[in-house]
Design a protein around this motif. Structure first.
Motif, PDB file in Angstrom:
ATOM      1  N   GLU A  37       0.584  -1.308  -0.056  1.00  0.00           N
ATOM      2  CA  GLU A  37      -0.089   0.162  -0.013  1.00  0.00           C
ATOM      3  C   GLU A  37       0.912   1.163  -0.008  1.00  0.00           C
ATOM      4  O   GLU A  37       2.024   1.207   0.523  1.00  0.00           O
ATOM      5  N   ILE A  38       0.358   2.358  -0.497  1.00  0.00           N
ATOM      6  CA  ILE A  38       1.037   3.744  -0.511  1.00  0.00           C
ATOM      7  C   ILE A  38       0.613   4.284   0.843  1.00  0.00           C
ATOM      8  O   ILE A  38      -0.649   4.449   1.188  1.00  0.00           O
ATOM      9  N   ARG A  39       1.515   4.737   1.551  1.00  0.00           N
ATOM     10  CA  ARG A  39       1.223   5.253   2.616  1.00  0.00           C
ATOM     11  C   ARG A  39       1.608   7.103   2.812  1.00  0.00           C
ATOM     12  O   ARG A  39       2.710   7.278   2.293  1.00  0.00           O
ATOM     13  N   PRO A  53       8.006  12.296   0.884  1.00  0.00           N
ATOM     14  CA  PRO A  53       6.797  12.486   1.404  1.00  0.00           C
ATOM     15  C   PRO A  53       5.973  11.120   1.848  1.00  0.00           C
ATOM     16  O   PRO A  53       5.071  11.153   2.874  1.00  0.00           O
ATOM     17  N   ILE A  54       6.049  10.340   0.920  1.00  0.00           N
ATOM     18  CA  ILE A  54       5.074   9.286   0.848  1.00  0.00           C
ATOM     19  C   ILE A  54       6.110   7.840   0.805  1.00  0.00           C
ATOM     20  O   ILE A  54       7.193   7.961   0.378  1.00  0.00           O
ATOM     21  N   ASP A  55       5.585   6.653   0.822  1.00  0.00           N
ATOM     22  CA  ASP A  55       6.120   5.457   0.723  1.00  0.00           C
ATOM     23  C   ASP A  55       5.300   4.441   0.364  1.00  0.00           C
ATOM     24  O   ASP A  55       4.166   4.481   0.402  1.00  0.00           O
ATOM     25  N   LEU A  56       5.958   3.278  -0.375  1.00  0.00           N
ATOM     26  CA  LEU A  56       5.175   2.203  -0.563  1.00  0.00           C
ATOM     27  C   LEU A  56       5.605   1.250   0.518  1.00  0.00           C
ATOM     28  O   LEU A  56       6.848   0.874   0.560  1.00  0.00           O
ATOM     29  N   TYR A  57       4.649   0.640   1.237  1.00  0.00           N
ATOM     30  CA  TYR A  57       4.884  -0.384   2.171  1.00  0.00           C
ATOM     31  C   TYR A  57       4.555  -1.628   1.748  1.00  0.00           C
ATOM     32  O   TYR A  57       3.395  -1.772   1.344  1.00  0.00           O
ATOM     33  N   CYS A  58       5.240  -2.604   1.509  1.00  0.00           N
ATOM     34  CA  CYS A  58       5.259  -3.791   0.721  1.00  0.00           C
ATOM     35  C   CYS A  58       5.889  -5.285   1.304  1.00  0.00           C
ATOM     36  O   CYS A  58       6.950  -4.829   2.008  1.00  0.00           O
TER      37      CYS A  58
END
Length: 143
Positions: A37-39, A53-58
């Motif tokens: 998901e994109i956080r 500013p955002i990340d992909l948590y995977c």
């Protein structure tokens, strides 16, 4: 018996509201698929001072993080966990994922070049995504 039913009806709306609050209070995913998901509002800064500013948590397969987006590039870090975050992507060498997408991240362990703090790239094939690049994650500005 009538008293118990009355109490049950009084409790049910409160229970339903508590469940709804739990859903409202959780952060929604911008793009989601099982395991990824994109956080939003999940900032990171790399060893060179670049901000994300955002990340992909995977989910991911543990493995090497390389200084460039190709195999044979010096290993800077190592992912030891099976879930990690990634801040952007770029095109690099083809890999077993049948594409050339590599994700920029920070390894769980620093292996070489301590000044780089374990930052580098992992091939998309190491991540639990079905799409590469993952929708909503930005392309690296230098890639």
């Amino acid at each position: 018996m009538r008293t118990r039913r009355t109490r049950l009806w009084v409790c049910l709306p409160a229970f339903a509201m508590a469940g709804a609050w739990g859903v409202v209070g959780s952060a929604p995913a911008v793009s989601a698929e099982p395991g990824c998901e994109i956080r939003e509002n999940s900032p990171h800064a790399d060893w060179g001072g670049m901000s994300f500013p955002i990340d992909l948590y995977c989910t991911n397969t543990p493995g090497d993080v390389t200084s460039q987006s190709f195999f044979g590039s010096p290993v800077t870090g190592r992912m030891t966990k099976t879930t990690s975050w990634y801040v952007c992507w770029k095109i690099g060498a083809p890999h077993s994922g049948k594409n050339s997408v590599w994700y920029y991240t920070k390894g769980d362990e620093v292996v070489n070049n301590p000044g780089q703090q374990g930052w580098g790239y992992m091939p998309a094939s190491a991540l639990g995504t079905t799409k590469a690049p993952f929708p909503g994650l930005r392309k690296c500005s230098w890639g």
